[in-house]
Motif scaffolding. Structure first.
Motif, short mmCIF file in Angstrom:
data_model
loop_
_atom_site.label_atom_id
_atom_site.label_comp_id
_atom_site.label_asym_id
_atom_site.label_seq_id
_atom_site.Cartn_x
_atom_site.Cartn_y
_atom_site.Cartn_z
N LYS A 163 7.14 -12.80 -7.73
CA LYS A 163 7.00 -11.90 -6.58
C LYS A 163 7.44 -10.47 -6.91
O LYS A 163 7.21 -9.56 -6.13
N MET A 164 8.10 -10.29 -8.05
CA MET A 164 8.59 -8.98 -8.46
C MET A 164 7.54 -8.31 -9.34
O MET A 164 7.37 -8.66 -10.51
N LEU A 165 6.80 -7.36 -8.77
CA LEU A 165 5.73 -6.71 -9.52
C LEU A 165 6.32 -5.76 -10.57
O LEU A 165 7.30 -5.06 -10.31
N SER A 166 5.69 -5.73 -11.75
CA SER A 166 6.18 -4.86 -12.82
C SER A 166 5.02 -4.41 -13.71
O SER A 166 4.18 -5.22 -14.09
N ASN A 167 4.98 -3.13 -14.00
CA ASN A 167 4.09 -2.61 -15.04
C ASN A 167 4.86 -1.74 -16.03
O ASN A 167 4.31 -0.91 -16.72
N LEU A 168 6.17 -1.98 -16.06
CA LEU A 168 7.09 -1.20 -16.88
C LEU A 168 6.70 -1.21 -18.35
O LEU A 168 6.84 -0.19 -19.04
N ALA A 169 6.19 -2.34 -18.83
CA ALA A 169 5.85 -2.45 -20.25
C ALA A 169 4.81 -1.41 -20.67
O ALA A 169 4.83 -0.93 -21.80
N SER A 170 3.92 -1.06 -19.76
CA SER A 170 2.81 -0.17 -20.10
C SER A 170 3.08 1.30 -19.81
O SER A 170 2.41 2.17 -20.38
N TYR A 171 4.04 1.59 -18.91
CA TYR A 171 4.21 2.97 -18.47
C TYR A 171 5.63 3.52 -18.62
O TYR A 171 5.83 4.73 -18.52
N GLY A 172 6.62 2.67 -18.81
CA GLY A 172 7.98 3.14 -18.84
C GLY A 172 8.43 3.61 -17.46
O GLY A 172 7.82 3.27 -16.44
N ASN A 173 9.48 4.39 -17.45
CA ASN A 173 10.04 4.93 -16.20
C ASN A 173 9.32 6.23 -15.86
O ASN A 173 9.53 7.25 -16.51
N THR A 174 8.47 6.18 -14.84
CA THR A 174 7.72 7.38 -14.42
C THR A 174 8.34 8.03 -13.18
O THR A 174 7.67 8.77 -12.47
N SER A 175 9.61 7.74 -12.92
CA SER A 175 10.38 8.37 -11.85
C SER A 175 9.69 8.18 -10.49
O SER A 175 9.37 7.04 -10.11
N ALA A 176 9.42 9.24 -9.76
CA ALA A 176 8.86 9.11 -8.41
C ALA A 176 7.48 8.50 -8.39
O ALA A 176 7.01 8.05 -7.35
N ALA A 177 6.82 8.44 -9.54
CA ALA A 177 5.46 7.87 -9.60
C ALA A 177 5.46 6.36 -9.73
O ALA A 177 4.42 5.72 -9.49
N SER A 178 6.58 5.76 -10.09
CA SER A 178 6.54 4.37 -10.54
C SER A 178 6.12 3.39 -9.44
O SER A 178 5.32 2.49 -9.67
N ILE A 179 6.66 3.53 -8.23
CA ILE A 179 6.33 2.59 -7.15
C ILE A 179 4.86 2.68 -6.75
O ILE A 179 4.17 1.65 -6.69
N PRO A 180 4.31 3.88 -6.48
CA PRO A 180 2.89 3.91 -6.13
C PRO A 180 1.97 3.52 -7.29
O PRO A 180 0.87 3.01 -7.05
N LEU A 181 2.40 3.72 -8.54
CA LEU A 181 1.62 3.25 -9.68
C LEU A 181 1.51 1.72 -9.66
O LEU A 181 0.42 1.16 -9.86
N VAL A 182 2.62 1.05 -9.42
CA VAL A 182 2.61 -0.42 -9.36
C VAL A 182 1.74 -0.89 -8.19
O VAL A 182 0.93 -1.82 -8.33
N ILE A 183 1.91 -0.25 -7.04
CA ILE A 183 1.14 -0.65 -5.86
C ILE A 183 -0.36 -0.52 -6.13
O ILE A 183 -1.14 -1.45 -5.85
N HIS A 184 -0.78 0.62 -6.67
CA HIS A 184 -2.21 0.83 -6.88
C HIS A 184 -2.78 -0.17 -7.87
O HIS A 184 -3.87 -0.73 -7.65
N GLU A 185 -2.05 -0.44 -8.95
CA GLU A 185 -2.54 -1.43 -9.91
C GLU A 185 -2.67 -2.81 -9.27
O GLU A 185 -3.65 -3.53 -9.53
#
Length: 329
Positions: A273-295
């Protein structure tokens, strides 16, 4: 009270990708060292000709298209960023790029918590009836501000942008939130101004300078995150009157896979249930949550009507959580 629906998402990242192996040729590190400590395998990095405004605009276009909202109909644009192209802000450039001439715009700075703080800010404008259609963007280009000789920080960060559209709606899908700050821990994570004295007049000396690279006390930030993030999610769920087991997806700021795993363990939620795309993008700061949501939306994981528990945490130190259902339900 006027309801809110979150109706569209978008994301954008630079074309250039740097793997851990590539990075090992820049600084003393290795793929194994980075992966085991962070979960990151690669990250996208902006080139000298890329701009934060362009990334934010690209993510915004996708979110508007998905939501069916025309840029001209936007009432407000909130850009969460700590790395604007212009110290006066980049939201106005995004407005011009989109042709959103009726929208008021401003930048909001809350580092890696910025997207959550921006969503909550947008929600207040909608629920009071002031605005009906708001574009919320999280975007950062932290590669500009890291010390590429410091393997403790340079391996962590990538660049990108993500966006969502929030609209007034008959039923409320924005269910609850909790925001927190603790300035006494500010020194744990900084991108600080470095002043140089500039004698202007015998009676006046001013400062001229630049910004120093990102500095971070990794152990303190980790300890802060694994303690405070589960707590703030539980508080937001309480305010939203949503039981933990009814959450379909948990979307946290993508800082470190060990933090995501620790939060899942403390909340006793299934890791899937814990979504993660960290492996592909690293820490993108304020972008990270909407990046995960969109993917996840694009992949068909996040479905209309599903409940998301989101949480951001970072410099300030700041942290916060927002609970909402995706789409019109």
């Amino acid at each position: 009270m006027i309801g809110i629906a979150i109706t569209g998402s978008g994301s954008a990242v630079p074309d250039s990708r740097l793997t851990n192996q590539d990075l090992s040729n820049v600084v003393e590190t290795s793929d194994e060292w980075i992966r085991t400590r962070t979960g990151i395998r690669e990250r996208c990095l902006a080139s000298p000709t890329d701009s934060l405004g362009a990334l934010a605009t690209a993510a915004a276009h996708q979110a508007l298209e998905q939501s069916g909202v025309a840029a001209i109909d936007l009432d407000l644009i909130v850009l969460a960023t700590s790395t604007a192209d212009d110290l006066f802000g980049s939201a106005a450039v995004v407005q011009a790029n989109l042709g959103a001439t009726h929208a008021a715009v401003f930048d909001l700075t809350a580092a890696c918590s910025g997207f959550i703080f921006a969503m909550v800010t947008a929600a207040q404008f909608i629920q009071t009836g002031t605005y009906r259609r708001v574009l919320v963007i999280g975007a950062d280009v932290l590669s500009r501000w890291v010390d590429w000789d410091d393997r403790g920080t340079c391996v962590l960060f990538g660049d990108g942008a993500g966006a969502v559209v929030m609209q007034a709606h008959d039923s409320n899908q924005f269910l609850g939130f909790e925001l927190c700050s603790n300035g006494s821990l500010n020194s744990c994570l900084n991108l600080a101004y470095a002043a140089e004295a500039y004698p202007l007049h015998p009676k006046a000396t001013v400062s001229k300078g630049r910004y120093s690279p990102v500095t971070m006390n990794g152990k303190e930030v980790y300890r802060f995150a694994v303690n405070r993030v589960p707590e703030v999610i539980e508080k937001a769920l309480f305010r939203a009157n949503v039981p933990l087991e009814q959450v379909d997806w948990f979307v946290l700021h993508q800082a470190n896979q060990r933090i995501l795993d620790a939060v899942a363990d403390r909340l006793k939620i299934p890791p899937e249930k814990m979504l993660s795309n960290l492996a592909s993008y690293g820490n993108t700061s304020a972008a990270s949550i909407p990046l995960v949501i969109h993917e996840a939306v694009q992949a068909g994981k996040i479905q209309p009507g599903q409940t998301l528990a989101t949480a951001g945490f970072g410099a300030g130190l700041s942290w916060g959580s927002a609970i909402f259902r995706w789409g019109l339900g």
